[in-house]
Design a protein around this motif. Structure first.
Motif, PDB file in Angstrom:
ATOM      1  N   ASP A  37       3.521 -13.847   2.701  1.00  0.00           N
ATOM      2  CA  ASP A  37       3.658 -12.634   2.198  1.00  0.00           C
ATOM      3  C   ASP A  37       2.908 -11.593   2.920  1.00  0.00           C
ATOM      4  OD1 ASP A  37       5.022 -13.452  -0.245  1.00  0.00           O
ATOM      5  OD2 ASP A  37       3.148 -14.516  -0.674  1.00  0.00           O
ATOM      6  N   VAL A  38       1.961 -12.051   3.549  1.00  0.00           N
ATOM      7  CA  VAL A  38       0.969 -10.966   4.515  1.00  0.00           C
ATOM      8  C   VAL A  38       1.773 -10.707   5.530  1.00  0.00           C
ATOM      9  CG1 VAL A  38      -1.042 -10.847   5.748  1.00  0.00           C
ATOM     10  CG2 VAL A  38      -1.146 -11.636   3.515  1.00  0.00           C
ATOM     11  N   GLN A  39       2.491 -11.557   6.275  1.00  0.00           N
ATOM     12  CA  GLN A  39       3.337 -11.459   7.259  1.00  0.00           C
ATOM     13  C   GLN A  39       4.616 -10.155   7.110  1.00  0.00           C
ATOM     14  OE1 GLN A  39       2.294 -12.121  10.311  1.00  0.00           O
ATOM     15  NE2 GLN A  39       4.113 -10.829  11.255  1.00  0.00           N
ATOM     16  N   PHE A  40       4.866 -10.764   5.871  1.00  0.00           N
ATOM     17  CA  PHE A  40       6.231  -9.795   5.569  1.00  0.00           C
ATOM     18  C   PHE A  40       5.924  -8.229   5.432  1.00  0.00           C
ATOM     19  CE2 PHE A  40       8.687  -7.736   2.355  1.00  0.00           C
ATOM     20  CZ  PHE A  40       9.927  -7.841   2.929  1.00  0.00           C
ATOM     21  N   VAL A  41       4.708  -8.014   4.787  1.00  0.00           N
ATOM     22  CA  VAL A  41       4.241  -6.831   4.593  1.00  0.00           C
ATOM     23  C   VAL A  41       3.550  -6.113   5.723  1.00  0.00           C
ATOM     24  CG1 VAL A  41       2.332  -5.457   3.606  1.00  0.00           C
ATOM     25  CG2 VAL A  41       3.357  -7.063   2.217  1.00  0.00           C
ATOM     26  N   VAL A  42       2.780  -6.752   6.624  1.00  0.00           N
ATOM     27  CA  VAL A  42       2.172  -6.228   8.000  1.00  0.00           C
ATOM     28  C   VAL A  42       3.464  -5.949   8.880  1.00  0.00           C
ATOM     29  CG1 VAL A  42       0.978  -6.714   9.858  1.00  0.00           C
ATOM     30  CG2 VAL A  42       0.350  -7.593   7.627  1.00  0.00           C
ATOM     31  N   GLY A  43       4.676  -6.877   8.831  1.00  0.00           N
ATOM     32  CA  GLY A  43       5.683  -6.827   9.675  1.00  0.00           C
ATOM     33  C   GLY A  43       6.724  -5.455   9.532  1.00  0.00           C
ATOM     34  N   ASN A  44       6.487  -5.163   8.068  1.00  0.00           N
ATOM     35  CA  ASN A  44       7.391  -4.089   7.669  1.00  0.00           C
ATOM     36  C   ASN A  44       6.324  -2.609   7.453  1.00  0.00           C
ATOM     37  OD1 ASN A  44      10.002  -5.330   7.366  1.00  0.00           O
ATOM     38  ND2 ASN A  44       9.109  -6.417   5.487  1.00  0.00           N
ATOM     39  N   ALA A  45       5.272  -2.995   7.756  1.00  0.00           N
ATOM     40  CA  ALA A  45       4.399  -1.491   7.939  1.00  0.00           C
ATOM     41  C   ALA A  45       4.679  -0.718   8.821  1.00  0.00           C
ATOM     42  CB  ALA A  45       2.879  -1.956   7.591  1.00  0.00           C
ATOM     43  N   PHE A  58      -4.540  -9.610  -1.857  1.00  0.00           N
ATOM     44  CA  PHE A  58      -3.195  -9.134  -1.220  1.00  0.00           C
ATOM     45  C   PHE A  58      -2.650  -7.975  -1.823  1.00  0.00           C
ATOM     46  CE2 PHE A  58       1.234  -9.355  -1.762  1.00  0.00           C
ATOM     47  CZ  PHE A  58       1.864  -9.238  -0.254  1.00  0.00           C
ATOM     48  N   LEU A  59      -2.985  -7.837  -2.968  1.00  0.00           N
ATOM     49  CA  LEU A  59      -2.627  -6.393  -3.896  1.00  0.00           C
ATOM     50  C   LEU A  59      -3.008  -5.503  -3.365  1.00  0.00           C
ATOM     51  CD1 LEU A  59      -1.150  -4.802  -5.875  1.00  0.00           C
ATOM     52  CD2 LEU A  59      -2.732  -5.530  -7.721  1.00  0.00           C
ATOM     53  N   LYS A  60      -4.582  -5.483  -3.060  1.00  0.00           N
ATOM     54  CA  LYS A  60      -5.285  -4.324  -2.608  1.00  0.00           C
ATOM     55  C   LYS A  60      -4.784  -3.865  -1.145  1.00  0.00           C
ATOM     56  CE  LYS A  60     -10.092  -2.665  -1.900  1.00  0.00           C
ATOM     57  NZ  LYS A  60     -11.495  -3.028  -2.358  1.00  0.00           N
ATOM     58  N   GLY A  61      -4.544  -4.965  -0.056  1.00  0.00           N
ATOM     59  CA  GLY A  61      -3.790  -4.957   0.887  1.00  0.00           C
ATOM     60  C   GLY A  61      -2.523  -4.029   0.961  1.00  0.00           C
ATOM     61  N   VAL A  62      -1.830  -4.375   0.000  1.00  0.00           N
ATOM     62  CA  VAL A  62      -0.447  -3.657  -0.157  1.00  0.00           C
ATOM     63  C   VAL A  62      -0.849  -2.266  -0.585  1.00  0.00           C
ATOM     64  CG1 VAL A  62       1.564  -3.514  -1.512  1.00  0.00           C
ATOM     65  CG2 VAL A  62       0.675  -5.728  -0.624  1.00  0.00           C
ATOM     66  N   ILE A  63      -1.621  -1.960  -1.741  1.00  0.00           N
ATOM     67  CA  ILE A  63      -1.879  -0.620  -2.108  1.00  0.00           C
ATOM     68  C   ILE A  63      -2.569   0.267  -0.788  1.00  0.00           C
ATOM     69  CG2 ILE A  63      -3.186   0.631  -3.422  1.00  0.00           C
ATOM     70  CD1 ILE A  63      -3.411  -1.865  -5.485  1.00  0.00           C
TER      71      ILE A  63
END
Length: 101
Positions: free
Chosen positions: A93-101, A61-66
């Motif tokens: 958490d993934v959906q939150f990041v992907v939705g805000n990317a 997950f962290l790697k995806g965020v970075i």
């Protein structure tokens, strides 16, 4: 600034004390990602965590965020897939990041 430097020293010292602890490396990566956008250092820590534990969902997950922060979204998507494969609880958490990317 003193607190930031003290925190950096803490996380650096933690991985020195526990070099085979994937969680310590992952937390260090989180710190570097979140503090001044030090993505190269964050990625190094994250990759070390994944070397130690290739099925560590939080590290994926962290790697995806970075990667998202670095605008490398194709690679980030693969990391998020691994994150939810190894830790299904990360789906929101993934959906939150992907939705805000």
């Amino acid at each position: 600034m003193e607190k930031v430097n003290a925190s950096q020293e803490y996380y650096d010292n933690r991985v020195v004390a526990e070099p085979n602890n994937a969680e310590a490396w992952c937390i260090r990566g989180m710190y570097y990602n979140n503090c001044y956008g030090q993505y190269a250092e964050a990625m190094e820590s994250c990759n070390r965590a994944l070397e130690l534990d290739p099925e560590y969902g939080v590290a994926w997950f962290l790697k995806g965020v970075i990667l998202t922060n670095m605008n490398v979204t194709d690679e980030a998507a693969l990391c998020f897939e691994n994150a939810t494969r190894y830790d299904p609880g990360l789906a929101k958490d993934v959906q939150f990041v992907v939705g805000n990317a």
